[in-house]
Motif scaffolding. Structure first.
Motif, PDB file in Angstrom:
ATOM      1  N   TYR A 199       0.837  -1.195   0.000  1.00 54.82           N
ATOM      2  CA  TYR A 199       0.000   0.000   0.000  1.00 54.82           C
ATOM      3  C   TYR A 199       0.876   1.251   0.000  1.00 54.82           C
ATOM      4  O   TYR A 199       0.563   2.251  -0.629  1.00 54.82           O
ATOM      5  CB  TYR A 199      -0.931   0.024   1.220  1.00 54.82           C
ATOM      6  CG  TYR A 199      -1.886  -1.153   1.329  1.00 54.82           C
ATOM      7  CD1 TYR A 199      -2.052  -2.044   0.278  1.00 54.82           C
ATOM      8  CD2 TYR A 199      -2.606  -1.365   2.487  1.00 54.82           C
ATOM      9  CE1 TYR A 199      -2.919  -3.120   0.381  1.00 54.82           C
ATOM     10  CE2 TYR A 199      -3.480  -2.441   2.601  1.00 54.82           C
ATOM     11  CZ  TYR A 199      -3.627  -3.318   1.543  1.00 54.82           C
ATOM     12  OH  TYR A 199      -4.483  -4.369   1.666  1.00 54.82           O
ATOM     13  N   LYS A 216      -6.421   8.405   2.918  1.00 55.87           N
ATOM     14  CA  LYS A 216      -6.822   7.386   1.936  1.00 55.87           C
ATOM     15  C   LYS A 216      -6.187   6.032   2.184  1.00 55.87           C
ATOM     16  O   LYS A 216      -6.706   5.019   1.702  1.00 55.87           O
ATOM     17  CB  LYS A 216      -6.464   7.877   0.537  1.00 55.87           C
ATOM     18  CG  LYS A 216      -7.251   9.127   0.223  1.00 55.87           C
ATOM     19  CD  LYS A 216      -7.259   9.474  -1.230  1.00 55.87           C
ATOM     20  CE  LYS A 216      -8.319  10.519  -1.475  1.00 55.87           C
ATOM     21  NZ  LYS A 216      -8.005  11.406  -2.560  1.00 55.87           N
ATOM     22  N   ILE A 217      -5.048   5.973   2.842  1.00 56.88           N
ATOM     23  CA  ILE A 217      -4.380   4.681   3.037  1.00 56.88           C
ATOM     24  C   ILE A 217      -4.330   4.303   4.516  1.00 56.88           C
ATOM     25  O   ILE A 217      -4.828   3.259   4.914  1.00 56.88           O
ATOM     26  CB  ILE A 217      -2.941   4.694   2.473  1.00 56.88           C
ATOM     27  CG1 ILE A 217      -2.934   5.219   1.041  1.00 56.88           C
ATOM     28  CG2 ILE A 217      -2.312   3.310   2.597  1.00 56.88           C
ATOM     29  CD1 ILE A 217      -3.311   4.236  -0.017  1.00 56.88           C
ATOM     30  N   PRO A 220      -7.977   3.847   6.586  1.00 53.99           N
ATOM     31  CA  PRO A 220      -8.714   2.627   6.244  1.00 53.99           C
ATOM     32  C   PRO A 220      -7.903   1.353   6.487  1.00 53.99           C
ATOM     33  O   PRO A 220      -8.477   0.350   6.905  1.00 53.99           O
ATOM     34  CB  PRO A 220      -9.042   2.790   4.759  1.00 53.99           C
ATOM     35  CG  PRO A 220      -8.396   4.036   4.299  1.00 53.99           C
ATOM     36  CD  PRO A 220      -7.855   4.767   5.450  1.00 53.99           C
ATOM     37  N   ALA A 221      -6.595   1.396   6.225  1.00 56.30           N
ATOM     38  CA  ALA A 221      -5.812   0.168   6.397  1.00 56.30           C
ATOM     39  C   ALA A 221      -5.724  -0.210   7.872  1.00 56.30           C
ATOM     40  O   ALA A 221      -5.730  -1.381   8.218  1.00 56.30           O
ATOM     41  CB  ALA A 221      -4.403   0.346   5.805  1.00 56.30           C
ATOM     42  N   GLY A 297     -15.237  -5.206   4.125  1.00 56.81           N
ATOM     43  CA  GLY A 297     -14.411  -5.412   2.940  1.00 56.81           C
ATOM     44  C   GLY A 297     -12.925  -5.375   3.228  1.00 56.81           C
ATOM     45  O   GLY A 297     -12.142  -5.970   2.509  1.00 56.81           O
ATOM     46  N   THR A 298     -12.530  -4.698   4.282  1.00 62.34           N
ATOM     47  CA  THR A 298     -11.104  -4.532   4.523  1.00 62.34           C
ATOM     48  C   THR A 298     -10.419  -5.852   4.839  1.00 62.34           C
ATOM     49  O   THR A 298      -9.292  -6.090   4.448  1.00 62.34           O
ATOM     50  CB  THR A 298     -10.881  -3.590   5.724  1.00 62.34           C
ATOM     51  OG1 THR A 298     -11.824  -2.560   5.634  1.00 62.34           O
ATOM     52  CG2 THR A 298      -9.482  -3.035   5.715  1.00 62.34           C
TER      53      THR A 298
END
Ligand SMILES: Nc1ncnc2c1ncn2[C@@H]1O[C@H](COP(=O)(O)OP(=O)(O)O)[C@@H](O)[C@H]1O
Ligand SMILES: [Mg+2]
Lengths: 301, 264
Positions: A199, A216-217, A220-221, A297-298
């Protein structure tokens, strides 16, 4: 980070599995099954999840009733509680001024303190956790300190907090803050450290700036980890507020329990405990629900 | 005139604690615009390291990368990478994964509607429009790799870097994707640098095959030009003498002269 209690088995699976059995007599018909037949599996699922806890609850209450029904018993039996504390149970919204209020108002006051302290802890915790997760040096420097501080029991902060703020309200909020922040910091940091190099490479190729990378990374990650921390944090907050309120007084469910004890209203204490348990459970579910929604979904990658 | 992309005397040494390992030594390679070049070599010889240096994700110990006459030493969308394990962001849909790249690269030059069209256009190139609202976890490995390719293409890179893009796929899916990539290369004329360990893949797709010696201190052992006309069709090539000769040359290099000792 889903929890078993929220997970219902897929509802069409049992429907299709049971369909042949239900229509064995008739020839296979292309028509949709009647409503009752379609509802049956759903009802079955509900029954399977509601009936066992209900039975266990009934048994426990029955046992309690038997054990505590003698007049010499130190604790009241359920029927006695219902008699003596009926006003408390039936009307949580009464307000006769001062501290003589229904449980709703006490819980609301406690929840307000938790909301402020916990929100501050969430913001500061995610921020600090990100910093620590990103920087090896911050990790090395701060992690040992955090590991020690997080083991300090919530109430041990209260005297210090009262000395610093000279007022019960901010002192209680500070205790919530300092109790909830450690698991949030630590879990966020672990989540940030575990962001796959892939990522980071994607972000590098796209030339995301630090803010874009964070939004954005990183968030959520690391969200599954962050929500684990947030969930532990809300549980600890609720534990801490009850204890803190017993000491600082004023409106609040902790003080209510302490006051009931001083007035020997054991029944009131038990009613309050049930409320406290249910509210704690709901708080946990709310954070877990938000977490499950945000991180959908993650985990499946 | 000098080459479009030039790898100029690249050395790479990893230092880990007290041990230093030289992975790449004196790698020099020139690639023309529109050329399809494959790098083949045994596993662990330093292919990914080399590709990452071109991408700017790793810095070379010595030497450098020159693209259109300018040295590049930081990552950027002009050298888009398709990673071996797709590297899609699992919390974004297929569409949003590509859109993220489109938004970032074309924020100043394309309107919202144009960016939407461009995202869909690139998904169309890899035949993934039908799954645009799915998340990566809900589509197959081959489809994920297609999306990875769409994301890279959407950046309109000067060079497309592929790191064993089909390595994790089954043979049939791999053949499908190879055909897609050939098709895209034929239509768009991209300059492509691809890593592979599959000899047939290298011969089928490449204009030139760069064969690397085993590490440590891997070098370029040989460069083979594949003189097959395009478009190439895998079925017709099965008995094509040029194809067979190229294949044999690569196999000989890998398995006679540079046998991978550890794999024996
Ligand atoms: N970050 C790193 N630190 C130390 N050694 C590395 C690092 N990355 C790769 N290597 C070593 O470099 C060699 C080449 O790796 P790589 O480029 O991934 O090989 P390939 O892609 O050809 O299989 C391997 O021996 C690997 O152990
Ligand atoms: Mg590799």
């Amino acid at each position: 980070m889903t929890t078993p209690a929220l997970k219902f088995p897929a509802q069409d699976a049992p429907a299709s599995a049971r369909a042949p059995r239900a229509t064995v007599v008739a020839l296979p018909s292309p028509k949709r099954k009647p409503l009752a037949a379609r509802l049956r599996p759903v009802l079955g699922v509900i029954a399977a999840n509601v009936v066992p806890p209900f039975i266990v609850l009934m048994l426990l209450v029955g046992l309690w009733q038997v054990l505590c029904s003698s007049p010499t018993s130190p604790l009241p039996a359920p029927t006695t509680i219902i008699q003596n504390s009926w006003e408390l149970i039936s009307n949580p919204f009464y307000d006769r001024g001062g501290l003589d209020k229904g449980l709703f108002w006490h819980i609301l006051a406690s929840l307000q303190r938790v909301a402020i302290g916990y929100s501050l802890a969430a913001v500061a915790g995610v921020g600090l956790g990100t910093l620590i997760g990103q920087s090896t040096w911050a990790m090395r420097g701060l992690d040992p300190l955090f590991q020690v501080l997080r083991t300090v029991p919530p109430l041990a902060w209260l005297p210090l907090s009262l000395a610093a703020f000279r007022d019960g309200q901010p002192a209680a909020i500070f205790v919530i803050f300092i109790t909830a922040i450690w698991p949030i910091i630590i879990n966020t940091a672990v989540g940030i450290r575990n962001i796959p190099q892939d990522y980071r490479n994607v972000a590098a190729v796209l030339r995301l700036n630090p803010l874009e990378f964070f939004i954005k990374i990183m968030v959520p990650a690391a969200a599954p980890y962050i929500f684990t921390g947030l969930r532990i944090g809300i549980g600890l907050s609720w534990l801490a507020i009850i204890a803190a309120e017993m000491l600082i007084g004023g409106v609040g469910v902790g003080f209510f329990i302490w006051d009931a004890w001083n007035s020997s209203l054991i029944g009131d204490i038990i009613v309050a405990l049930i409320y406290v348990g249910i509210v704690g459970f709901i708080l946990d579910r709310i954070i877990a629900g938000i977490g499950a929604f945000v991180t959908r979904g993650t985990t499946a990658a | 005139m000098s080459a479009y992309l030039k790898l100029d005397h690249i050395d790479k040494t990893f230092v880990r604690g007290a041990t230093t390992t030289q992975v790449l030594k004196e790698v020099t390679l020139e690639i023309e615009k529109g050329e399809y070049v494959s790098i083949i070599g045994h596993s662990g010889c330093g292919k990914s390291t080399l590709l990452n240096i071109v991408a700017g994700l790793t810095t070379a110990t010595a030497g450098g990368v020159i693209l259109e006459g300018r040295e590049v030493n930081a990552p950027g969308p002009d050298r888009a990478v398709v990673f071996q394990n797709h590297s899609l962001l699992p919390w974004l849909t297929v569409y949003d994964n590509v859109r993220l790249a489109v938004d970032k690269v074309f924020s100043g030059t394309k309107s919202r509607a144009e960016r939407n069209d461009w995202t869909l256009h690139n998904l169309e190139l890899v035949q993934m429009v039908h799954a645009k609202d799915k998340r990566p976890g809900e589509v197959s490995g081959g489809m994920k790799q297609r999306v990875g390719i769409a994301r890279a293409l959407a950046m309109e890179p000067k060079v497309l870097l592929l790191d064993e893009p089909f390595g994790a796929l089954d043979a049939l899916t791999r053949a499908h994707l190879q055909d897609s990539v050939m098709q895209i290369h034929a239509t768009l004329g991209n300059t492509i640098l691809m890593i592979t360990h599959d000899v047939d893949e290298a011969v089928l797709l490449s204009d030139r095959i760069v064969m690397m010696t085993n590490g440590p201190s891997a070098r370029i052992g040989e460069v083979l030009t594949v003189d097959l006309v395009r478009p190439r069709r895998r079925l017709e090539l099965v008995a094509n003498p040029t194809y067979l000769k190229a294949r044999e040359a690569v196999l000989k290099f890998l398995h006679e002269r540079h046998r991978f000792v550890e794999a024996a």
